[in-house]
Design an enzyme around this catalytic site. Structure first.
Site, PDB file in Angstrom:
ATOM      1  N   LYS A 114      40.204  40.033  48.219  1.00  0.00           N
ATOM      2  CA  LYS A 114      38.497  39.971  47.623  1.00  0.00           C
ATOM      3  C   LYS A 114      38.772  38.091  47.616  1.00  0.00           C
ATOM      4  O   LYS A 114      38.172  38.082  47.659  1.00  0.00           O
ATOM      5  CB  LYS A 114      38.881  40.338  45.985  1.00  0.00           C
ATOM      6  N   LYS A 206      35.482  50.120  52.237  1.00  0.00           N
ATOM      7  CA  LYS A 206      35.273  50.814  51.432  1.00  0.00           C
ATOM      8  C   LYS A 206      33.298  50.289  50.895  1.00  0.00           C
ATOM      9  O   LYS A 206      32.947  49.182  50.347  1.00  0.00           O
ATOM     10  CB  LYS A 206      35.614  50.543  49.631  1.00  0.00           C
ATOM     11  N   LYS A 209      30.487  46.807  45.477  1.00  0.00           N
ATOM     12  CA  LYS A 209      28.939  45.966  45.243  1.00  0.00           C
ATOM     13  C   LYS A 209      28.801  44.792  45.773  1.00  0.00           C
ATOM     14  O   LYS A 209      27.904  44.258  45.597  1.00  0.00           O
ATOM     15  CB  LYS A 209      29.473  45.446  43.731  1.00  0.00           C
TER      16      LYS A 209
HETATM   17  P1  ATP Z   1      33.500  44.809  43.446  1.00  0.00           P
HETATM   18  O1  ATP Z   1      33.226  45.134  44.947  1.00  0.00           O
HETATM   19  O2  ATP Z   1      32.846  43.940  42.377  1.00  0.00           O
HETATM   20  O3  ATP Z   1      34.601  45.207  42.813  1.00  0.00           O
HETATM   21  P2  ATP Z   1      32.896  48.045  42.861  1.00  0.00           P
HETATM   22  O4  ATP Z   1      31.628  48.276  43.819  1.00  0.00           O
HETATM   23  O5  ATP Z   1      34.375  48.084  43.523  1.00  0.00           O
HETATM   24  O6  ATP Z   1      33.033  46.500  42.434  1.00  0.00           O
HETATM   25  P3  ATP Z   1      34.458  48.119  40.222  1.00  0.00           P
HETATM   26  O7  ATP Z   1      33.424  47.798  38.426  1.00  0.00           O
HETATM   27  O8  ATP Z   1      34.951  47.380  40.545  1.00  0.00           O
HETATM   28  O9  ATP Z   1      33.074  48.357  41.464  1.00  0.00           O
HETATM   29  O10 ATP Z   1      34.986  49.860  40.127  1.00  0.00           O
HETATM   30  C1  ATP Z   1      34.330  50.615  39.006  1.00  0.00           C
HETATM   31  C2  ATP Z   1      34.448  52.110  39.274  1.00  0.00           C
HETATM   32  O11 ATP Z   1      34.366  52.572  41.131  1.00  0.00           O
HETATM   33  C3  ATP Z   1      36.036  52.032  39.994  1.00  0.00           C
HETATM   34  O12 ATP Z   1      36.360  53.305  39.168  1.00  0.00           O
HETATM   35  C4  ATP Z   1      36.774  51.905  40.971  1.00  0.00           C
HETATM   36  O13 ATP Z   1      37.586  52.283  41.467  1.00  0.00           O
HETATM   37  C5  ATP Z   1      34.743  52.493  41.715  1.00  0.00           C
HETATM   38  N1  ATP Z   1      34.170  52.974  42.442  1.00  0.00           N
HETATM   39  C6  ATP Z   1      34.559  51.931  43.462  1.00  0.00           C
HETATM   40  N2  ATP Z   1      33.945  51.420  44.814  1.00  0.00           N
HETATM   41  C7  ATP Z   1      33.972  52.950  45.102  1.00  0.00           C
HETATM   42  C8  ATP Z   1      34.165  53.329  46.146  1.00  0.00           C
HETATM   43  N3  ATP Z   1      33.637  53.082  47.274  1.00  0.00           N
HETATM   44  N4  ATP Z   1      34.707  54.907  46.632  1.00  0.00           N
HETATM   45  C9  ATP Z   1      34.867  55.601  45.331  1.00  0.00           C
HETATM   46  N5  ATP Z   1      34.974  55.156  43.617  1.00  0.00           N
HETATM   47  C10 ATP Z   1      34.548  53.546  44.189  1.00  0.00           C
HETATM   48 MG    MG Z   2      35.807  47.334  42.173  1.00  0.00          MG
END
Ligand code: ATP
Ligand code: MG
Length: 344
Positions: A114, A206, A209
């Protein structure tokens, strides 16, 4: 010492909730509420470790809450709230900043990803994110944490912090009557065929968001046409689908789409390949579109309905925060005694 079993997990209010969040986290949250006392948190203090526009942050906190509800989490049976309403998270995080070692944080891959190349310019909050995450979990002395694969390293750090706290303060913990350990070592629950959903544009990244391309992810609020378009445009390779799971090795995009299908259909990848082995991607993608729309459509619609009623959403969060705070304050008082602070 046996700890009361309790589930905690959080989702950041940092943009669009997507299929990875749904399959990696939300689906598990819903399942676990049948068996455990669960606390599900909109982690808004984690969100501001990178810049968030204030009005957008408010909108996003309510949207994540709406997603929790739309997926079927019962806010009466469980606790749903946003992190910033319970100050004990930040308070315990400070104690943990003094327990965790700089060397431990330096190993965290999420920070490296990040922060990118300009690490000097990343916020201090982004660096200590994992100690706040440990506090989120341990302020409730939670024993089980459903997360996606990407959070595994942070969970291990939470266990290390809990262990070091228990060791460093062992004498104090025992003399105050808490036995041989004050914090449990929280266990990650990372299960199923979609613990790491990958970007639809790049099978090596991955789904996230914060990805700049909206075509990299399926948002929970995407309409049927958008879902169809994104799946049709998803990157694949030219070969038909294999008949066995081994045939997915070194085919990250195929593996990802099969994993998504399996998770949405509540099947294993092997079962999906028994059905689609030998099929061209065009056929498989058509089936995936239908499945994704039928699963996500009603959730997206319910989210859109719920966010129209911020008064209701805010009342859910306020009620949850009040209940969470009772538990968190109890832990924090004990921690202050253990550490040796003087309390009122
Ligand atoms: P950011 O990019 O802002 O970190 P994010 O998509 O990783 O956002 P988070 O709020 O950090 O979302 O994570 C929320 C939950 O979703 C966590 O349990 C994380 O492990 C899960 N998660 C995030 N991305 C994935 C993915 N691509 N596949 C499976 N689980 C995910
Ligand atoms: Mg995350």
């Amino acid at each position: 010492m046996a700890f009361k079993e309790r589930v905690f997990s959080g989702v950041q209010s940092s943009g669009n909730l997507h299929l990875g969040n749904y399959l990696g986290a939300l689906v598990k949250f819903v399942e676990l509420q049948e068996r455990y006392d669960c606390i599900y948190c909109v982690v808004d203090m984690h969100a501001i470790t990178v810049w968030q526009d204030p009005p957008e942050l408010k909108r996003s906190i309510r949207e994540v809450t709406a997603a929790f509800l739309a997926c079927g989490i019962d806010p009466k049976k469980n606790i749903i709230f946003n992190q910033s309403q319970v100050a004990e998270h930040a308070e315990l995080a400070w104690i943990f900043n003094c327990v965790a070692r700089i060397g431990w944080l330096n190993r965290m891959t999420q920070f490296k990803e990040k922060a990118g190349k300009d690490r000097e310019n990343a916020s201090v909050g982004l660096y200590v994110y994992p100690t706040l995450m440990a506090a989120d979990i341990l302020v409730y002395r939670a024993t089980h944490v459903p997360v996606g694969e990407d959070q595994k390293q942070h969970l291990e750090l939470s266990r290390d912090i809990a262990q070091k706290f228990n060791n460093d303060f062992a004498a104090s913990i025992t003399s105050l009557g808490f036995g041989d350990a004050f914090f449990p070592l929280p266990e990650p629950l990372i299960q199923g065929p979609a613990t790491r959903v990958m970007s639809l544009r790049d099978g090596a990244k991955k789904m996230s968001k914060s990805d700049a391309s909206d075509y990299s992810r399926i948002n929970l609020t995407d309409d049927a046409d958008t879902i169809a378009q994104k799946i049709r445009k998803a990157k694949t390779d030219p070969d038909p689908l294999p008949h066995e799971e081994k045939g997915l090795e070194n085919r990250p995009e195929a593996d990802n789409l099969v994993g998504i299908y399996a998770a949405l259909a509540d099947k294993t990848k092997t079962e999906v390949l028994q059905e689609f082995g030998g099929a061209q991607f065009s056929n498989f993608k058509a089936a995936l579109v239908e499945l994704a729309v039928s699963r996500l459509g009603p959730i997206g619609a319910e989210m859109k309905r719920l966010v129209q009623d911020p008064v209701y959403i805010d009342s859910v969060l306020a009620d949850g925060a009040a209940r969470a705070q009772v538990l968190a304050a109890e832990t924090m008082n004990a921690v202050k005694d253990i550490v040796g602070f003087v309390r009122r």
